[in-house]
Design a protein around this motif. Sequence first.
Motif, PDB file in Angstrom:
ATOM      1  N   LEU A  27      81.218  15.968 -44.911  1.00 51.08           N
ATOM      2  CA  LEU A  27      81.270  15.285 -43.450  1.00 51.08           C
ATOM      3  C   LEU A  27      81.680  16.500 -42.383  1.00 51.08           C
ATOM      4  CD1 LEU A  27      80.733  13.025 -41.793  1.00 51.08           C
ATOM      5  CD2 LEU A  27      82.912  12.080 -42.173  1.00 51.08           C
ATOM      6  N   ALA A  28      82.511  17.348 -42.692  1.00 52.08           N
ATOM      7  CA  ALA A  28      83.016  18.355 -41.833  1.00 52.08           C
ATOM      8  C   ALA A  28      82.173  19.149 -41.597  1.00 52.08           C
ATOM      9  CB  ALA A  28      84.357  19.029 -42.613  1.00 52.08           C
ATOM     10  N   GLY A  29      80.982  19.362 -42.473  1.00 46.91           N
ATOM     11  CA  GLY A  29      79.758  20.343 -42.000  1.00 46.91           C
ATOM     12  C   GLY A  29      79.066  19.858 -41.047  1.00 46.91           C
ATOM     13  N   TYR A  30      79.243  18.805 -40.505  1.00 50.33           N
ATOM     14  CA  TYR A  30      78.241  18.158 -39.403  1.00 50.33           C
ATOM     15  C   TYR A  30      78.924  18.157 -38.112  1.00 50.33           C
ATOM     16  CZ  TYR A  30      75.060  17.783 -43.433  1.00 50.33           C
ATOM     17  OH  TYR A  30      74.257  18.059 -44.323  1.00 50.33           O
ATOM     18  N   ASP A  31      80.186  18.754 -37.975  1.00 46.35           N
ATOM     19  CA  ASP A  31      80.827  18.344 -36.690  1.00 46.35           C
ATOM     20  C   ASP A  31      80.305  19.690 -35.768  1.00 46.35           C
ATOM     21  OD1 ASP A  31      82.461  17.356 -34.808  1.00 46.35           O
ATOM     22  OD2 ASP A  31      84.358  18.213 -35.562  1.00 46.35           O
ATOM     23  N   TYR A  32      80.441  19.473 -34.529  1.00 42.19           N
ATOM     24  CA  TYR A  32      80.116  20.290 -33.489  1.00 42.19           C
ATOM     25  C   TYR A  32      80.837  19.851 -32.209  1.00 42.19           C
ATOM     26  CZ  TYR A  32      76.398  17.929 -31.308  1.00 42.19           C
ATOM     27  OH  TYR A  32      75.614  16.693 -30.952  1.00 42.19           O
ATOM     28  N   GLU A  33      81.031  20.798 -31.157  1.00 43.65           N
ATOM     29  CA  GLU A  33      81.857  20.545 -29.944  1.00 43.65           C
ATOM     30  C   GLU A  33      80.724  20.625 -28.813  1.00 43.65           C
ATOM     31  OE1 GLU A  33      84.994  22.876 -28.786  1.00 43.65           O
ATOM     32  OE2 GLU A  33      86.157  22.381 -30.773  1.00 43.65           O
ATOM     33  N   LEU A  34      80.789  19.198 -28.125  1.00 42.87           N
ATOM     34  CA  LEU A  34      79.685  19.247 -27.090  1.00 42.87           C
ATOM     35  C   LEU A  34      80.355  18.974 -25.762  1.00 42.87           C
ATOM     36  CD1 LEU A  34      76.685  19.022 -26.149  1.00 42.87           C
ATOM     37  CD2 LEU A  34      77.120  16.621 -26.313  1.00 42.87           C
ATOM     38  N   PRO A  35      80.295  19.975 -24.617  1.00 37.80           N
ATOM     39  CA  PRO A  35      80.785  19.663 -23.360  1.00 37.80           C
ATOM     40  C   PRO A  35      80.468  18.264 -22.983  1.00 37.80           C
ATOM     41  CG  PRO A  35      80.025  21.597 -23.663  1.00 37.80           C
ATOM     42  CD  PRO A  35      79.541  21.223 -24.757  1.00 37.80           C
ATOM     43  N   PRO A  36      81.447  17.336 -22.313  1.00 34.42           N
ATOM     44  CA  PRO A  36      80.737  16.128 -21.893  1.00 34.42           C
ATOM     45  C   PRO A  36      79.782  16.182 -21.063  1.00 34.42           C
ATOM     46  CG  PRO A  36      83.248  16.351 -21.938  1.00 34.42           C
ATOM     47  CD  PRO A  36      82.876  17.645 -22.225  1.00 34.42           C
ATOM     48  N   GLU A  37      79.641  17.141 -19.951  1.00 39.91           N
ATOM     49  CA  GLU A  37      78.812  17.179 -19.227  1.00 39.91           C
ATOM     50  C   GLU A  37      77.364  17.363 -19.872  1.00 39.91           C
ATOM     51  OE1 GLU A  37      80.554  21.325 -19.254  1.00 39.91           O
ATOM     52  OE2 GLU A  37      81.257  19.361 -19.577  1.00 39.91           O
ATOM     53  N   ARG A  38      77.317  17.567 -21.036  1.00 39.02           N
ATOM     54  CA  ARG A  38      75.896  17.844 -21.490  1.00 39.02           C
ATOM     55  C   ARG A  38      75.425  16.477 -22.191  1.00 39.02           C
ATOM     56  NH1 ARG A  38      75.650  21.817 -19.453  1.00 39.02           N
ATOM     57  NH2 ARG A  38      73.579  20.765 -18.778  1.00 39.02           N
ATOM     58  N   ILE A  39      76.075  15.376 -22.059  1.00 37.67           N
ATOM     59  CA  ILE A  39      75.776  14.115 -22.537  1.00 37.67           C
ATOM     60  C   ILE A  39      74.983  13.489 -21.158  1.00 37.67           C
ATOM     61  CG2 ILE A  39      76.232  11.879 -23.142  1.00 37.67           C
ATOM     62  CD1 ILE A  39      78.748  13.119 -24.362  1.00 37.67           C
ATOM     63  N   ALA A  40      73.538  13.274 -21.402  1.00 42.57           N
ATOM     64  CA  ALA A  40      72.688  12.957 -20.357  1.00 42.57           C
ATOM     65  C   ALA A  40      73.106  11.510 -19.956  1.00 42.57           C
ATOM     66  CB  ALA A  40      71.179  13.096 -20.657  1.00 42.57           C
ATOM     67  N   GLN A  41      73.242  11.252 -18.913  1.00 48.53           N
ATOM     68  CA  GLN A  41      73.591   9.800 -18.561  1.00 48.53           C
ATOM     69  C   GLN A  41      72.330   9.054 -17.641  1.00 48.53           C
ATOM     70  OE1 GLN A  41      76.917   8.348 -18.704  1.00 48.53           O
ATOM     71  NE2 GLN A  41      76.917  10.076 -19.840  1.00 48.53           N
ATOM     72  N   ASN A  42      71.355   9.782 -17.334  1.00 45.15           N
ATOM     73  CA  ASN A  42      70.215   9.335 -16.966  1.00 45.15           C
ATOM     74  C   ASN A  42      68.929  10.040 -17.397  1.00 45.15           C
ATOM     75  OD1 ASN A  42      70.850   7.387 -14.649  1.00 45.15           O
ATOM     76  ND2 ASN A  42      72.066   9.077 -14.084  1.00 45.15           N
ATOM     77  N   PRO A  43      67.760   9.366 -17.539  1.00 46.31           N
ATOM     78  CA  PRO A  43      66.538   9.958 -18.116  1.00 46.31           C
ATOM     79  C   PRO A  43      66.046  10.858 -17.210  1.00 46.31           C
ATOM     80  CG  PRO A  43      65.946   7.758 -17.504  1.00 46.31           C
ATOM     81  CD  PRO A  43      67.533   7.959 -17.360  1.00 46.31           C
ATOM     82  N   ALA A  44      65.256  12.089 -17.637  1.00 45.74           N
ATOM     83  CA  ALA A  44      64.411  12.715 -16.677  1.00 45.74           C
ATOM     84  C   ALA A  44      63.569  11.967 -15.832  1.00 45.74           C
ATOM     85  CB  ALA A  44      63.715  14.125 -17.635  1.00 45.74           C
ATOM     86  N   VAL A  45      62.991  12.372 -14.548  1.00 48.39           N
ATOM     87  CA  VAL A  45      61.968  11.628 -14.043  1.00 48.39           C
ATOM     88  C   VAL A  45      60.887  12.748 -13.336  1.00 48.39           C
ATOM     89  CG1 VAL A  45      61.383  10.211 -11.970  1.00 48.39           C
ATOM     90  CG2 VAL A  45      63.538   9.725 -13.438  1.00 48.39           C
ATOM     91  N   PRO A  46      59.805  12.712 -13.633  1.00 45.35           N
ATOM     92  CA  PRO A  46      59.069  11.837 -14.551  1.00 45.35           C
ATOM     93  C   PRO A  46      59.563  12.166 -16.087  1.00 45.35           C
ATOM     94  CG  PRO A  46      57.582  13.530 -14.106  1.00 45.35           C
ATOM     95  CD  PRO A  46      58.826  13.637 -13.086  1.00 45.35           C
ATOM     96  N   ARG A  47      59.177  11.377 -17.095  1.00 42.79           N
ATOM     97  CA  ARG A  47      59.648  11.273 -18.493  1.00 42.79           C
ATOM     98  C   ARG A  47      59.400  12.576 -19.144  1.00 42.79           C
ATOM     99  NH1 ARG A  47      60.075   5.908 -21.237  1.00 42.79           N
ATOM    100  NH2 ARG A  47      59.753   4.335 -19.856  1.00 42.79           N
ATOM    101  N   ASP A  48      58.032  13.202 -18.827  1.00 39.87           N
ATOM    102  CA  ASP A  48      57.652  14.395 -19.587  1.00 39.87           C
ATOM    103  C   ASP A  48      58.174  15.676 -18.863  1.00 39.87           C
ATOM    104  OD1 ASP A  48      55.920  14.204 -17.234  1.00 39.87           O
ATOM    105  OD2 ASP A  48      54.218  14.253 -18.361  1.00 39.87           O
ATOM    106  N   SER A  49      58.989  15.512 -18.177  1.00 41.18           N
ATOM    107  CA  SER A  49      59.732  16.951 -17.403  1.00 41.18           C
ATOM    108  C   SER A  49      60.808  16.952 -17.998  1.00 41.18           C
ATOM    109  CB  SER A  49      60.172  16.302 -15.828  1.00 41.18           C
ATOM    110  OG  SER A  49      61.097  15.457 -15.774  1.00 41.18           O
ATOM    111  N   SER A  50      61.275  16.460 -19.092  1.00 43.27           N
ATOM    112  CA  SER A  50      62.499  17.019 -19.792  1.00 43.27           C
ATOM    113  C   SER A  50      62.093  18.166 -20.629  1.00 43.27           C
ATOM    114  CB  SER A  50      62.748  15.723 -20.831  1.00 43.27           C
ATOM    115  OG  SER A  50      61.664  15.527 -21.713  1.00 43.27           O
TER     116      SER A  50
END
Length: 393
Positions: A27-50
């Motif tokens: 399980l330890a092999g699947y850990d990584y650090e993600l800055p909180p600001e990288r967690i998307a709170q809203n989808p891209a608009v339009p969808r395919d502009s992600s």
Amino acid sequence: MKKDISQLNPDQISTTAVEATNLDFSLAGYDYELPPERIAQNPAVPRDSSRLLVVNSQTTGKETLPLHYIFRDLPDILRPGDLLIMNDTKVIPARLFGRKTSGAEVEILLLEERKFNCWLALVKPGKRFKKGTQIVFERLGTGDWGLGNGLDQLTATVLETDAATGGRLLQFDLPEGKSLVQVLDQFGEIPLPPYITASQAADEQYQTVYAEQPGAIAAPTAGLHFTPELLEKLGDRHIHQAFITLHVGVGTFRPVEVEDVATHQMHEEWIEVSAATVEKIKATKAAGGRIIAVGTTVVRALEGAAVSGELQPFCGKTNLFIYPGYKWQVVEGLITNFHLPSSSLLMLVSALIGRERLLNIYQEAIASGYRFYSFGDAMLILPEGVSQLTVDS
């Protein structure tokens, strides 16, 4: 044909699995650090502009870094004759807020219907959901929803505790012949994942544009990037589409908690792979086209339906858990979002391209400003980017 699919068995482990490192099964092999600001709170608009990160090489050295595109570029990246397989499940308003007859407030998340109007649900606070407890839910909307005048409440009774999930079986009291699914939009809310805490997204933005089959409690998020216009452009380029159904449940989003990954037990999820989709896949492969799964749920459905070694139409449940060493039967490429640490989804993608390489790609994505998780950006793993160690020879 209805049956249950068992966990990964020895016949499904690639003969090259011995080349995997110990960390691949830790399980330890699947850990990584993600800055909180990288967690998307809203989808891209339009969808395919992600954004779309493309893996088209088996190595990740400086000379073969992943390529960066916009999702709408997909028709120019795939080949004519390729087949995209999509999950047409639809998210139901599965989160309900109610109260006990004593007045205490409670919350439930519906997981699956075990029998007519009897649902397995996660509950909180759990201590308040003892056998025999009655829960009352107030109607949220005011529209005409077909149950007659004057019914403003929904009641449910706790039947028993489910040991596998820690949830409760709830029997809902409805007029004869009426189904809970028919009225959920008046009592429930679309459940967003807990890491989405400040979203302004409308309910329809957490549904794919091709969602048709109600039953999921979470969206198959790799499909959120498609627009009707993009689907039409793909068709014009002779990049075809077919559908499976996997009702996303607790098996998909619950974290792996055991240190030895190989001992993890997936919760069952309902899938359907139709004869028409099977025939499209076989015809595509015969013509030299490639099978690209849109999301990890599609991977589980297709590989689950091929558990006997040959893809066949299937309707039933799967608890198939895919991790490094898995011997692939159907899927050749994958469109997927970026997944949580220690999740079964991260392990599934690792089985396709290698755990260490995947984590290196994630670091590249973080450094390049990609947005992560359900409303985040996407990654395309082309067949030429799949690790040879994971391909059945």
